[in-house]
Design an enzyme around this catalytic site. Structure first.
Site, PDB file in Angstrom:
ATOM      1  N   CYS A  50      71.911   0.368 -16.973  1.00 13.37           N
ATOM      2  CA  CYS A  50      72.786  -0.208 -17.988  1.00 13.37           C
ATOM      3  C   CYS A  50      74.202   0.367 -17.928  1.00 13.37           C
ATOM      4  CB  CYS A  50      72.229   0.078 -19.373  1.00 13.37           C
ATOM      5  SG  CYS A  50      70.531  -0.446 -19.556  1.00 13.37           S
ATOM      6  N   ARG A 104      76.168  -0.866 -10.755  1.00  9.59           N
ATOM      7  CA  ARG A 104      75.110   0.038 -11.218  1.00  9.59           C
ATOM      8  C   ARG A 104      73.749  -0.647 -11.190  1.00  9.59           C
ATOM      9  NH1 ARG A 104      77.347   4.262 -14.742  1.00  9.59           N
ATOM     10  NH2 ARG A 104      75.392   4.310 -15.886  1.00  9.59           N
ATOM     11  N   TRP A 117      69.741  -3.328 -17.461  1.00  5.74           N
ATOM     12  CA  TRP A 117      68.732  -3.234 -16.402  1.00  5.74           C
ATOM     13  C   TRP A 117      67.428  -3.008 -17.157  1.00  5.74           C
ATOM     14  CZ3 TRP A 117      65.246   0.292 -14.159  1.00  5.74           C
ATOM     15  CH2 TRP A 117      64.873   0.037 -12.843  1.00  5.74           C
ATOM     16  N   ASN A 141      73.150   2.506 -23.867  1.00  9.52           N
ATOM     17  CA  ASN A 141      72.748   2.895 -22.519  1.00  9.52           C
ATOM     18  C   ASN A 141      71.819   4.096 -22.698  1.00  9.52           C
ATOM     19  OD1 ASN A 141      72.659   3.430 -19.817  1.00  9.52           O
ATOM     20  ND2 ASN A 141      74.796   4.071 -19.618  1.00  9.52           N
ATOM     21  N   GLY A 142      70.591   4.021 -22.162  1.00 10.08           N
ATOM     22  CA  GLY A 142      69.644   5.127 -22.314  1.00 10.08           C
ATOM     23  C   GLY A 142      68.316   4.627 -22.831  1.00 10.08           C
ATOM     24  N   GLU A 151      66.487   9.276   6.079  1.00 11.41           N
ATOM     25  CA  GLU A 151      67.574   8.540   5.427  1.00 11.41           C
ATOM     26  C   GLU A 151      67.833   7.196   6.128  1.00 11.41           C
ATOM     27  OE1 GLU A 151      69.113   8.435   2.782  1.00 11.41           O
ATOM     28  OE2 GLU A 151      71.105   7.580   3.119  1.00 11.41           O
ATOM     29  N   LYS A 201      67.752   3.593   4.244  1.00  7.66           N
ATOM     30  CA  LYS A 201      68.869   2.625   4.259  1.00  7.66           C
ATOM     31  C   LYS A 201      68.356   1.254   4.676  1.00  7.66           C
ATOM     32  CE  LYS A 201      71.620   3.962   2.415  1.00  7.66           C
ATOM     33  NZ  LYS A 201      71.214   5.164   1.812  1.00  7.66           N
ATOM     34  N   GLU A 252      66.065  -0.362   1.850  1.00  5.53           N
ATOM     35  CA  GLU A 252      66.655  -0.720   0.557  1.00  5.53           C
ATOM     36  C   GLU A 252      67.619  -1.898   0.629  1.00  5.53           C
ATOM     37  OE1 GLU A 252      68.481   2.651  -1.457  1.00  5.53           O
ATOM     38  OE2 GLU A 252      69.540   3.273   0.328  1.00  5.53           O
ATOM     39  N   HIS A 268      48.737  11.394  15.088  1.00  4.08           N
ATOM     40  CA  HIS A 268      47.729  11.656  14.060  1.00  4.08           C
ATOM     41  C   HIS A 268      47.519  10.460  13.155  1.00  4.08           C
ATOM     42  CE1 HIS A 268      47.554  15.737  15.461  1.00  4.08           C
ATOM     43  NE2 HIS A 268      48.877  15.784  15.423  1.00  4.08           N
ATOM     44  N   LYS A 304      72.099   1.717  -9.065  1.00  5.15           N
ATOM     45  CA  LYS A 304      72.907   2.790  -8.481  1.00  5.15           C
ATOM     46  C   LYS A 304      72.609   4.122  -9.156  1.00  5.15           C
ATOM     47  CE  LYS A 304      76.308   4.419  -6.000  1.00  5.15           C
ATOM     48  NZ  LYS A 304      75.901   4.637  -4.601  1.00  5.15           N
TER      49      LYS A 304
HETATM   50  C1  G6P Z   1      69.336   5.626  -6.629  1.00  6.79           C
HETATM   51  C2  G6P Z   1      70.385   5.146  -5.638  1.00  6.79           C
HETATM   52  C3  G6P Z   1      70.347   6.001  -4.386  1.00  6.79           C
HETATM   53  C4  G6P Z   1      70.518   7.473  -4.750  1.00  6.79           C
HETATM   54  C5  G6P Z   1      69.502   7.924  -5.804  1.00  6.79           C
HETATM   55  C6  G6P Z   1      69.860   9.277  -6.379  1.00  6.79           C
HETATM   56  O1  G6P Z   1      68.067   5.387  -6.121  1.00  6.79           O
HETATM   57  O2  G6P Z   1      70.161   3.794  -5.298  1.00  6.79           O
HETATM   58  O3  G6P Z   1      71.379   5.609  -3.503  1.00  6.79           O
HETATM   59  O4  G6P Z   1      70.364   8.253  -3.600  1.00  6.79           O
HETATM   60  O5  G6P Z   1      69.503   7.020  -6.905  1.00  6.79           O
HETATM   61  O6  G6P Z   1      71.069   9.141  -7.083  1.00  6.79           O
HETATM   62  P1  G6P Z   1      72.095  10.322  -7.355  1.00  6.79           P
HETATM   63  O7  G6P Z   1      73.182   9.676  -8.162  1.00  6.79           O
HETATM   64  O8  G6P Z   1      71.333  11.352  -8.138  1.00  6.79           O
HETATM   65  O9  G6P Z   1      72.557  10.842  -6.047  1.00  6.79           O
END
Ligand code: G6P
Length: 605
Positions: free
Chosen positions: A2, A27, A75, A101-102, A478, A482, A485, A501, A600
Site C-alpha cells: 500500500c 510498490r 495491495w 498503510n499497514g 539471485e 530475477k 520474478e 544428489h 516492492k
Molecule cells: C521484495 C522485493 C525484492 C526485495 C525484497 C526485500 O520481495 O520485490 O526485490 O529483495 O522485498 O526488500 P528490501 O526492501 O528489504 O530489500
C-alpha cells in the site's frame, strides 16, 4: 504494498493525489482511490486495477474539486481487491475518511465492539474500524479523535484522515509504517515514500513512531503521542525527479540496471579517504564480536549470501546468513558477541524489522545497510550505512542488490583492517579492485550485446537451472530469482556439486542450464558438472571470463564477465543475469516493472 498520499493547499488536490499515487505504483497494488474535501462534503472515488482507471473515472481529478484530499494504492491483505475494499474508507455518517498503510492487528475485536454499537461495515478491511472509531470519538476536534483512536490500535499504521467539518486540515499518525511530510509554500503534503513528494518539494519531515501531525496549507504541527507539540527537523530530499522517471528507457528495470556503475561509485567514492575506508561518521564497535549474522529477505538476503565469503575471508569471523522470516521465529542463539547485519533496500520490510528487533532484544549489536533514508530499519539499528543507490522503482531489485553488496565489501575491508585480520598487500589489492568496480560493471554491461538474441532462444523454456559453486552459487541464487520474478519461468538455483544428489534426474533434452564459472579456484569442478548435464541433453549457457577457452568449447552459449577478484566478483557477475532475465521477460511480454503478485516493499508479514 500500500501507498498513501495527501495534499492540502490552494490548488485542486485531486491531480496532485493522482500524480503522487502514480509515483507509488511501483510498490505494487491492485486497487486505488482518492477522497477530496470541498464545502463541508467529502467525495470518494475508487477503482480496482490501475491508477489510469482512476484518472479516467475522475476525468483527471476534475470530478472531485477541492483543495484538501487523501489517496491510496492498495495491495490486498484483508479482503479481495474489490472496490468496496479499496481505500479511502468512510465513517457511516460520511464525515470522516481515512487512508491506511499497514495492518491493524486487533481489528476483529474492535469490529465486534463497533458492530455491537450499531456501526455498519461496508468492507472486509482492517482499516474500516479506524473511520468508525474516529466518528465515535469525535467531539469537534479531529486531532483529539485520531489520538484517542490510535490509542486503541495495535499493529502497524500510517494513517491520513480528513473530516468534512474541518476544512483545509489533514491529520496523520504513524506507528511502524513509513510516513513522510512534504513541506511546501502555501501547501503541504504527506506520503509513504519520498518519490511521491519530489515533484512538489524537497523539504521533508520524517515522523517517528507514535507521532501525529496536523497539516494545513499554512503549516505543519507535529505532536508526540501525549499530544504535546514538538519541534521537528526539516530534512532535504536529495533524490531528484529524473531519478524517479524512466529517462528514455522502456522500463525502470533496464534504467536501473544501466545505472549500476554510477550507483556503485556513489556508494564507494565518499567512503574512501586515500587508502583508508571511512564509514560515514560511524565507528562500528567490533570489540568482542565472535560471530556475524546477516539477515534479510529476497535479493537482499542473496546479497548477504554472496558477501559472506568476503567477510569471513577478511575478518576471520564466522558468518551465517538467515532469512529474516525464519530468524524471527527461530529462538536464535546470540548475544553481545554477535553482530547482526540487516540488509534492506526499502528499510521497511516487516520480517527484516522483526528479525532485527529479535536480535537486538538478545543483546546483539546491529548494523543496517539500507537505501531509504530515515526508514524504520535505519532507525532501529545501532549503526546504519546507506547504499545511496537513489530511488529504485522496478519491483525486481538490481542496483539495490549491487549497492548492498558493495557496502558489504566496504564493511569487510574496513573490519578486516580494524581487526588486523587482513594483511597490507591483500588490503591494497582488494581496495584497488573495489575502486575499479564501477568500471568493471560498465564493462559487464557493454560486453554482452548477444543477450537479447539469447533471450529469443531461451524464452520459451518451462524451467531453468542456475548452477555454480562458492561465490558463483551465491550469484546463481539471485540470477534464478530475477528470472522467475519477472519472466514467470520456473528457475531453480543449485550448488553445482549437489546436482548428483537429486536434481540431475530432471535433466532432459534441451533443458536450459545457466552455469556460472567465474571463480577460477573452483571452475574446473563446475566444468565437470557442465559435462554431466550436457551428457543428459541439457543446453548450457555458461557465464565466464572470455579467456576461459575450455568453457567456450563445452557450453552451447556464452555470456561474458570481466575478470574480478573472486571475493568481489558477485557484484559484477550478476549484471548479465539481470539483463538475461530482463530480455527473456520482454520476449514473453511480461509486466517487467510490476510483476504480478509481487510488491516492492513488503510491509506485512
Ligand atoms: C521484495 C522485493 C525484492 C526485495 C525484497 C526485500 O520481495 O520485490 O526485490 O529483495 O522485498 O526488500 P528490501 O526492501 O528489504 O530489500
Amino acid at each position: 504494498m500500500c501507498g498513501i498520499v495527501g495534499y492540502t493547499g490552494t490548488q485542486n488536490a485531486a491531480p496532485a493525489l493522482l500524480e503522487g499515487l502514480k509515483k507509488l505504483e511501483y510498490r505494487g497494488y491492485d486497487s486505488a482511490g482518492i477522497a477530496v474535501l470541498e464545502n463541508g462534503r467529502i467525495s470518494v472515488s475508487k477503482v480496482t486495477g490501475r491508477i489510469a482507471g482512476l484518472e479516467e473515472k475522475t476525468e483527471g481529478g476534475a470530478l472531485l474539486p477541492g483543495t484538501t484530499g487523501i489517496g491510496h494504492t492498495r495491495w490486498a491483505t484483508h479482503g479481495a481487491p474489490t472496490e468496496p475494499n479499496a481505500h479511502p474508507h468512510a465513517s457511516n455518517d460520511g464525515r470522516f475518511v481515512v487512508v491506511h498503510n499497514g495492518i491493524i492487528e486487533n481489528y476483529m475485536e474492535l469490529k465486534q465492539e463497533l458492530l455491537a454499537k450499531g456501526y455498519r461495515f461496508e468492507s472486509e478491511t482492517d482499516t474500516e474500524v479506524v473511520a468508525h472509531l474516529v466518528e465515535m470519538y469525535y467531539r469537534g476536534d479531529l486531532k483529539s479523535a485520531v489520538m484517542r483512536t490510535a490509542a486503541r490500535l495495535r499493529g502497524s499504521y500510517a494513517l491520513g484522515i480528513i473530516c468534512a467539518e474541518e476544512p483545509d486540515t489533514v491529520i496523520v499518525v504513524r506507528e511502524a509504517s513509513p510516513l513522510i511530510l512534504g513541506v511546501g509554500i502555501g501547501e503541504n503534503f504527506f506520503a509513504s515514500d519520498v518519490t511521491a513528494l519530489v515533484a512538489y518539494t524537497r523539504n521533508a519531515i520524517y515522523l517517528e513512531d507514535g507521532e501525529f501531525a496536523k497539516l494545513t496549507p499554512d503549516g505543519i504541527s507535529v505532536f508526540d503521542c501525549t499530544g504535546h507539540e514538538i519541534e521537528k527537523k526539516i530534512s532535504r530530499i536529495t533524490w531528484d525527479i529524473q531519478a524517479a522517471e524512466k529517462g528514455g528507457y522502456d522500463h525502470f528495470m533496464l534504467k536501473e540496471i544501466m545505472e549500476q556503475p554510477r550507483a556503485v561509485k556513489a556508494a564507494i567514492a565518499p567512503r574512501l579517504h586515500g587508502s583508508e575506508i571511512v564509514l560515514d561518521d560511524t565507528d562500528i564497535d567490533l570489540t568482542g564480536i565472535r560471530k556475524i549474522v546477516i539477515t534479510a529477505c529476497g535479493s537482499a538476503y542473496y546479497a548477504g549470501c554472496a558477501a559472506k565469503y568476503a567477510i569471513e575471508a577478511l575478518c576471520r569471523i564466522p558468518v551465517t546468513t538467515e532469512l529474516a522470516s525464519e530468524l524471527r521465529y527461530s529462538d536464535p542463539l546470540m548475544g553481545e558477541d554477535t553482530l547482526v547485519i540487516v540488509l534492506s533496500q526499502s528499510g521497511e520490510t516487516a520480517d527484516s524489522i522483526a528479525a532485527l528487533r529479535e536480535c537486538k532484544s538478545r543483546g546483539a549489536r546491529a548494523l543496517a545497510i539500507v537505501n531509504v533514508v530515515g526508514s524504520t530499519i535505519a532507525k532501529i539499528a545501532d549503526w546504519c550505512l546507506y547504499t545511496w543507490a537513489g530511488p529504485e522503482i522496478a519491483v525486481a531489485t538490481t542496483k539495490g542488490y549491487t549497492t548492498q553488496l558493495t557496502v558489504l565489501y566496504l564493511f569487510a575491508l574496513y573490519a578486516g583492517r580494524k581487526l588486523k585480520t587482513v594483511d597490507d598487500a591483500s588490503y591494497r589489492k582488494l581496495l584497488s579492485c573495489l575502486k575499479s568496480l564501477p568500471k568493471l560493471l560498465q564493462q559487464a554491461l557493454d560486453m554482452n550485446p548477444e543477450i537479447p538474441r539469447l533471450a529469443k532462444k531461451y524464452h520459451r523454456a518451462d524451467s531453468m537451472f542456475f548452477i555454480g559453486r562458492n561465490t558463483d552459487y551465491a550469484v546463481a541464487l539471485e540470477g534464478a530469482l530475477k528470472m522467475k520474478e519477472i519472466s514467470y519461468i520456473h528457475a531453480e538455483s543449485y550448488a553445482a556439486g549437489e546436482l548428483k544428489h537429486g536434481t540431475i534426474a530432471l535433466m532432459h533434452d534441451g533443458q536450459p542450464v545457466i552455469a556460472l564459472c567465474c571463480n577460477d579456484a573452483i571452475t574446473e569442478k563446475t566444468m565437470s558438472n557442465i559435462v554431466e548435464v550436457k551428457a543428459r541433453g541439457a543446453e548450457v549457457l555458461a557465464v565466464a571470463h572470455r579467456e576461459n577457452s575450455k568453457i567456450l568449447s563445452l557450453a552451447d552459449d556464452m555470456i561474458f564477465v570481466p575478470r574480478v577478484h573472486p571475493l568481489l566478483s558477485a557484484a559484477v557477475e550478476i549484471v548479465p543475469l539481470q539483463l538475461l532475465a530482463y530480455y527473456v521477460a520482454k520476449e514473453n511480454n511480461c509486466d517487467i516493472d510490476k510483476p504480478k503478485n509481487l510488491a516492492k516493499s513488503v510491509t506485512v508479514e
